[in-house]
Scaffold this motif. Structure first.
Motif, mmCIF file in Angstrom:
data_model
loop_
_atom_site.group_PDB
_atom_site.id
_atom_site.type_symbol
_atom_site.label_atom_id
_atom_site.label_comp_id
_atom_site.label_asym_id
_atom_site.label_seq_id
_atom_site.Cartn_x
_atom_site.Cartn_y
_atom_site.Cartn_z
ATOM 1 N N SER A 1 95.665 31.918 42.984
ATOM 2 C CA SER A 1 94.142 32.503 42.988
ATOM 3 C C SER A 1 94.415 33.840 42.681
ATOM 4 C CB SER A 1 93.859 32.284 44.925
ATOM 5 O OG SER A 1 94.568 33.100 45.430
ATOM 6 N N THR B 1 97.356 28.847 56.580
ATOM 7 C CA THR B 1 95.902 28.939 56.941
ATOM 8 C C THR B 1 95.030 30.257 56.656
ATOM 9 O OG1 THR B 1 96.653 29.306 59.005
ATOM 10 C CG2 THR B 1 96.310 27.062 58.640
ATOM 11 N N ASP B 2 95.803 31.160 57.291
ATOM 12 C CA ASP B 2 95.027 32.660 57.147
ATOM 13 C C ASP B 2 95.356 33.364 55.959
ATOM 14 O OD1 ASP B 2 94.317 31.569 59.716
ATOM 15 O OD2 ASP B 2 94.650 33.212 60.750
ATOM 16 N N GLU C 1 93.551 33.147 52.751
ATOM 17 C CA GLU C 1 92.319 33.715 52.485
ATOM 18 C C GLU C 1 92.268 35.183 52.093
ATOM 19 O OE1 GLU C 1 90.631 32.872 56.346
ATOM 20 O OE2 GLU C 1 90.555 30.907 56.077
ATOM 21 N N ARG D 1 89.625 37.510 49.449
ATOM 22 C CA ARG D 1 88.627 38.602 50.130
ATOM 23 C C ARG D 1 88.843 39.825 49.379
ATOM 24 N NH1 ARG D 1 89.066 41.743 55.638
ATOM 25 N NH2 ARG D 1 86.747 42.640 55.528
#
Length: 172
Positions: free
Chosen positions: A19, A157-158, A161, A165
Motif C-alpha cells: 500500500s 490489524t492496526d 491502517e 492514514r
C-alpha cells in the motif's frame, strides 16, 4: 515459532509495503522565478518594485513550513517503509529459526518501540502543528502495538491502517 503466525505477519507487513506511503507529490522546494524588472515581466504582471507583500493568513503555510512538512512527511514515510522491511526480515528469520511466539513478540516489541521513538523525533522537527499531531498520534499507535499482548496480532490489524492514514493526511 508457529509457521502460520510468522506467515500471517509477513503477509500483513507486505500489505503495508504494497500500500506504501506516498510522497506529498510536491518535490519542488524552490520558489518560482520572479521577474526582476518591468521589461522581464509579462504585460500586466507586477514586478518586485510593485508587488504588495501580504502576511500569510492563518492556515496558509509559509514556504518554509511547506518545505518542512514535505521533508518530515518523506522522512516518516521512509521510517514506516524501513521499519516494515525490518519486521518482515525478522519474521522470515523467526520462521527459519523456529522462534516461539514469545520470542517473535519480543523482537516486534523492540522494533515497534524503536520506530515510535524515531517518529517522535520527526514530530519534534515538524513546524506545522497538524503534521506534528499526526506524527505524534502515529507514534502513540505504534507504542500501543509494542505494548500489546500480541504485537504480531496488532500488526495484522492496526498497523496496516497507518500507511493509508499517512498517505491521506501527511502533506502540505
Amino acid at each position: 515459532m508457529h509457521r502460520s503466525s510468522a506467515t500471517a505477519l509477513t503477509f500483513a507487513v507486505l500489505a503495508v509495503l504494497a500500500s506504501g506511503c506516498s510522497d506529498s507529490g510536491d518535490d519542488t522546494d524552490a520558489a518560482p522565478a520572479t521577474p526582476t524588472s518591468a521589461a522581464d515581466a509579462p504585460t500586466g504582471q507586477a514586478t518586485p518594485d510593485t508587488v504588495t507583500t501580504t502576511t500569510p493568513t492563518a492556515g496558509t503555510p509559509t514556504a518554509g513550513t511547506a518545505a518542512n512538512t514535505a521533508q518530515v512527511c518523506r522522512a516518516v514515510d521512509q521510517l514506516i517503509i524501513d521499519g516494515s522491511r525490518q519486521i518482515t526480515a525478522d519474521s522470515a528469520a523467526a520462521t527459519r529459526e523456529e522462534l516461539t511466539p514469545e520470542q517473535l513478540n519480543g523482537k516486534l516489541k523492540g522494533r515497534l518501540s524503536g520506530l515510535a521513538d524515531d517518529l517522535r523525533a520527526q514530530a519534534r522537527k515538524a513546524r506545522d502543528a497538524r503534521i506534528k499531531k499526526l506524527v505524534d498520534e502515529t507514534a502513540t499507535k505504534i507504542e500501543a502495538g509494542a505494548a500489546a499482548k500480541s504485537p504480531a496480532g496488532w500488526m495484522g490489524t492496526d498497523f496496516v491502517e497507518i500507511p493509508a492514514r499517512l498517505t491521506r493526511d501527511c502533506h502540505v
